[in-house]
Motif scaffolding. Structure first.
Motif, PDB file in Angstrom:
ATOM      1  N   VAL A 158      18.590  65.133 -37.457  1.00 37.24           N
ATOM      2  CA  VAL A 158      17.361  65.048 -38.245  1.00 37.24           C
ATOM      3  C   VAL A 158      16.805  66.455 -38.388  1.00 37.24           C
ATOM      4  CG1 VAL A 158      15.073  64.029 -38.441  1.00 37.24           C
ATOM      5  CG2 VAL A 158      16.912  62.753 -37.330  1.00 37.24           C
ATOM      6  N   ARG A 176      18.479  63.786 -43.051  1.00 36.80           N
ATOM      7  CA  ARG A 176      19.214  63.159 -41.939  1.00 36.80           C
ATOM      8  C   ARG A 176      20.685  63.310 -42.228  1.00 36.80           C
ATOM      9  NH1 ARG A 176      19.183  58.607 -38.212  1.00 36.80           N
ATOM     10  NH2 ARG A 176      20.888  59.152 -36.791  1.00 36.80           N
ATOM     11  N   ASP A 177      21.365  64.107 -41.410  1.00 34.61           N
ATOM     12  CA  ASP A 177      22.796  64.382 -41.601  1.00 34.61           C
ATOM     13  C   ASP A 177      23.080  64.851 -43.025  1.00 34.61           C
ATOM     14  OD1 ASP A 177      23.370  63.633 -38.958  1.00 34.61           O
ATOM     15  OD2 ASP A 177      23.550  61.520 -39.523  1.00 34.61           O
ATOM     16  N   LEU A 218      15.244  56.766 -41.907  1.00 32.01           N
ATOM     17  CA  LEU A 218      16.194  57.599 -41.162  1.00 32.01           C
ATOM     18  C   LEU A 218      17.545  56.923 -41.039  1.00 32.01           C
ATOM     19  CD1 LEU A 218      13.859  58.935 -38.320  1.00 32.01           C
ATOM     20  CD2 LEU A 218      14.936  60.303 -40.111  1.00 32.01           C
TER      21      LEU A 218
END
Length: 225
Positions: A136, A147-148, A205
């Motif tokens: 994150v 996120r990624d 997320l």
């Protein structure tokens, strides 16, 4: 060994200054005390303080003048301003001078501690702008969250919650601290709104859920096992 966070307490009321300094030292802070604004500026030239508790009504040099001077110099110290005047106009004036937070007297000691913890998590001016844990990532200047590598479309409150959790670097942040950090006085400041924001943030997320929660402790990201 991790060095304790250093606080400069600027307060001319001797009993209050001594009481606060003793309490903060018991909490693990390293504390320097100045009794007037001019002495505070002298101490800051040698003391590597990260936080300042600054009374607004000081002899020799006022808290307003101290705050203005530090911000004009670009000093990164985070300032919690104290004042006996607690009107909205006073609070706005203090923040406009460059204070990071504002607490009217009389105040509850536990609230002062909570506000100090919130300021301690806040990145000082000139520090890195990226916070990243467990895939994150946020850029605190451009206010971009990922996120990624996947962009996240967050509301202002969701972003504030995420930034506060990441800035804690794996530490626990309870609902009251999140509320005080993210929600303004005119907002609904119930614990329910914090829980709702965390819920929608978790959904955005995705899996695996990076936010841990424990009753009595609060929330954290990247705390480890």
């Amino acid at each position: 060994m991790v060095e304790p966070m250093r606080v400069l307490l600027v307060e001319d009321e001797s009993d209050l200054a001594d009481s606060l300094a003793d309490g903060l030292r018991r909490e693990g802070y390293a504390v320097d005390v100045a009794r007037d604004g001019a002495a505070a500026l002298v101490l800051l030239a040698t003391a590597d303080a990260e936080l300042m508790i600054l009374d607004r009504d000081l002899p020799v040099l006022s808290g307003d003048a101290v705050c203005r001077t530090l911000r004009e110099q670009g000093h990164p110290i985070r300032i919690l301003m104290l004042t006996a005047a607690g009107t909205l106009d006073d609070r706005v004036a203090g923040l406009d001078l460059g204070a990071d937070d504002y607490l009217p007297k009389p105040f509850a000691y536990v609230e002062l501690l909570a506000r100090l913890r919130a300021l301690a998590r806040r990145a000082p001016a000139g520090s890195g702008t990226v916070l990243e844990t467990a895939g994150v990532r946020i850029d605190t200047v451009r206010r971009i969250a990922e996120r990624d590598g996947r962009p996240l479309a967050l509301t202002r409150k969701e972003y504030g919650v995420l930034e506060t959790l990441l800035a804690a670097h794996g530490g626990w942040v309870d609902a009251d601290e999140l509320r005080d950090e993210v929600w303004e006085n005119g907002d609904d400041r119930s614990r329910g709104v914090v829980k709702a924001a965390v819920h929608t943030l978790r959904r955005k997320l995705g899996e695996p859920d990076p936010i841990e929660s424990t009753p009595g402790l609060g929330y954290r990201i990247g705390g480890g096992s």
